[in-house]
Design an enzyme around this catalytic site. Structure first.
Site, mmCIF file in Angstrom:
data_model
loop_
_atom_site.group_PDB
_atom_site.id
_atom_site.type_symbol
_atom_site.label_atom_id
_atom_site.label_comp_id
_atom_site.label_asym_id
_atom_site.label_seq_id
_atom_site.Cartn_x
_atom_site.Cartn_y
_atom_site.Cartn_z
ATOM 1 N N ASN A 142 0.805 -1.223 0.000
ATOM 2 C CA ASN A 142 0.000 0.000 0.000
ATOM 3 C C ASN A 142 0.838 1.274 0.000
ATOM 4 O OD1 ASN A 142 0.334 -1.507 2.530
ATOM 5 N ND2 ASN A 142 -0.438 0.322 3.546
ATOM 6 N N GLN A 172 -4.859 -3.887 -2.097
ATOM 7 C CA GLN A 172 -4.430 -2.842 -3.029
ATOM 8 C C GLN A 172 -4.397 -3.340 -4.477
ATOM 9 O OE1 GLN A 172 -4.267 0.236 -2.287
ATOM 10 N NE2 GLN A 172 -4.236 0.170 -0.058
ATOM 11 N N SER A 192 -11.048 -5.284 0.214
ATOM 12 C CA SER A 192 -11.770 -4.253 0.972
ATOM 13 C C SER A 192 -12.560 -3.351 0.032
ATOM 14 C CB SER A 192 -10.746 -3.420 1.756
ATOM 15 O OG SER A 192 -11.393 -2.388 2.453
ATOM 16 N N GLY A 193 -13.766 -2.934 0.467
ATOM 17 C CA GLY A 193 -14.647 -2.145 -0.394
ATOM 18 C C GLY A 193 -14.182 -0.714 -0.645
ATOM 19 N N HIS A 194 -13.703 -0.041 0.427
ATOM 20 C CA HIS A 194 -13.450 1.400 0.249
ATOM 21 C C HIS A 194 -12.215 1.695 -0.588
ATOM 22 C CE1 HIS A 194 -10.516 2.190 3.764
ATOM 23 N NE2 HIS A 194 -10.826 0.925 3.904
ATOM 24 N N CYS A 318 0.542 6.460 12.767
ATOM 25 C CA CYS A 318 0.491 7.436 13.841
ATOM 26 C C CYS A 318 0.049 6.734 15.115
ATOM 27 C CB CYS A 318 -0.515 8.516 13.474
ATOM 28 S SG CYS A 318 -0.337 9.971 14.470
HETATM 29 N N1 PLP Z 1 -4.526 -4.240 3.989
HETATM 30 C C1 PLP Z 1 -4.026 -3.262 3.220
HETATM 31 C C2 PLP Z 1 -2.901 -3.574 2.278
HETATM 32 C C3 PLP Z 1 -4.531 -1.961 3.303
HETATM 33 O O1 PLP Z 1 -4.016 -0.999 2.535
HETATM 34 C C4 PLP Z 1 -5.583 -1.712 4.208
HETATM 35 C C5 PLP Z 1 -6.113 -0.337 4.368
HETATM 36 O O2 PLP Z 1 -5.374 0.625 4.491
HETATM 37 C C6 PLP Z 1 -6.087 -2.753 4.992
HETATM 38 C C7 PLP Z 1 -5.526 -4.005 4.854
HETATM 39 C C8 PLP Z 1 -7.206 -2.549 5.974
HETATM 40 O O3 PLP Z 1 -8.414 -2.343 5.287
HETATM 41 P P1 PLP Z 1 -9.771 -1.978 6.041
HETATM 42 O O4 PLP Z 1 -9.748 -0.493 6.179
HETATM 43 O O5 PLP Z 1 -10.860 -2.435 5.130
HETATM 44 O O6 PLP Z 1 -9.783 -2.697 7.340
#
Ligand code: PLP
Length: 370
Positions: A142, A172, A192-194, A318
């Protein structure tokens, strides 16, 4: 009103316009899909359509089951604690560049081994021991966008050690890469949806159908007994709408992101010749630029850009209000100074050329380059 533009798509993609429109049209007042009456069955049908859309985007096979969760963090935890419960002595292998939802969950298991940044199939195989019974590696990072060769790694490990449970956090990769996830020899895949323009608070774990169910959250029989609790019907609905849009427009969206990223990086190199793009020599996501700007404090730059109407990210975690240097850059062997001077810009496909120009001008202004 000042226009605010999201250049932090890896944190959260702006809600797709199609998703916003579909929420406005959402016409369901009763949201318990377990109820046998008509209203419940309507909610159930919505969930099943979303499951179908997500399975189509991911090109899943009939042997891969989608379990909707509250997000990718829960899905990652589900995969890890499933594997732990299945093993007598749990000996996971993972990487130092995973998302905190993997790293923090694995802290419960002190025997975990972490690969440092050499993620070839040979290197991973060399680190698998007789004890290893779980492997968790992300599909794409990410922060830098680096794409791991997961398909080759999993094929090699499954061939030599078929008993090891394989999990990938593909959050990602979804949409940004065209992946046939049925060809991946994974037992678990997290999405993940968002990150693709659906609502936040909805994710999924794709589970190999051969595995006996063992939920993280106990209760009712929802999600084929893999995840108790009344489903987040609206969230799932938006995930399904977003998945359908990505499936239809994936190639076009990926090309748009790639052009934006490449034009951005060219401009950055011109304006700041001393800037370094992390993982530039590796296969990367089409939308992600992680840039080291010597002498710059990334957190200050993020705030200054925010005030000018641009969301970018320092990539740093953070904790209790104190920014920490990115664990990903530290794991790559960089210094704290380097990590604290690195910013992440992650593009969404709907960004226009003039919005990109404004971002570059804003950066040049804030950093004092002409
Ligand atoms: N895994 C990765 C690689 C991510 O970038 C993120 C979100 O930043 C997550 C997991 C966690 O996703 P969620 O916000 O749906 O818990």
């Amino acid at each position: 009103m000042k226009v605010y533009k999201n250049f932090d798509a890896n944190a959260s993609h702006t809600l797709l316009s199609e998703v916003k429109e579909s929420i406005a049209k959402f016409n369901l007042d009763f949201l318990n899909p377990s109820a046998v009456h008509q209203s419940g069955q309507k909610a159930k049908a919505i969930i099943e359509e979303a499951r179908y859309n997500l399975a189509s985007l991911m090109q899943l096979s009939a042997k891969q089951r989608i379990v909707f969760t509250s997000g990718a963090s829960e899905a990652n935890n589900q995969a890890i604690f499933y594997a732990a419960k299945q093993s007598g002595e749990f000996s996971p292998l993972s990487s130092a560049i995973e998302h905190p939802s993997v790293l923090e969950a694995l802290k419960n298991f002190p025997g975990t081994k972490y690969l440092l940044p050499d993620y070839t199939a040979e290197h991973v195989l060399a680190n698998v021991s007789e004890q290893t019974n779980f492997l968790s590696l992300m599909f794409a990072n990410n922060e830098t966008g680096y794409i791991l060769p997961i398909t080759e790694i999993f094929a090699a490990v499954k061939q030599k050690h078929p008993e090891i449970l394989l999990h990938t956090d593909a959050v990602q990769a979804l949409g940004k890469l065209s992946v046939d996830f049925s060809g991946l020899q994974a037992d678990f895949i997290t999405v993940s949806g968002h990150k693709i323009g659906a609502l936040s608070g909805i994710g999924a774990l794709v589970v190999n159908d051969d595995l006996a169910h063992q939920p993280l959250i106990y209760g009712g029989p929802q999600e084929q007994r893999w995840r108790a609790g009344t489903e987040n019907v609206l969230g799932i609905y938006t995930f399904g709408v977003a998945a359908k849009v990505w499936q239809q427009k994936q190639a076009e969206k990926q090309q748009k992101m790639l052009v934006l990223r490449d034009n951005f990086e060219k401009a950055i190199h011109q304006a700041f010749p001393e800037a370094i793009i992390n993982h530039q020599d590796k296969k990367r996501l089409p939308n992600t630029s992680s840039i080291y700007l010597p002498g710059i404090l990334a957190d200050d730059l993020v705030v200054a850009m925010d005030l000018k109407g641009f969301a970018i990210s320092s990539g740093a975690a953070c904790s209790s209000g104190k920014p920490l240097p990115s664990h990903v850059l530290l794991a790559m062997g960089h210094s704290e100074e380097y990590a604290k001077s690195t910013v992440r810009v992650s593009f969404e496909e709907n960004t226009t050329a003039s919005e990109l120009d404004s971002l570059i001008n804003g950066l040049c202004y804030v950093l004092g380059s002409s």
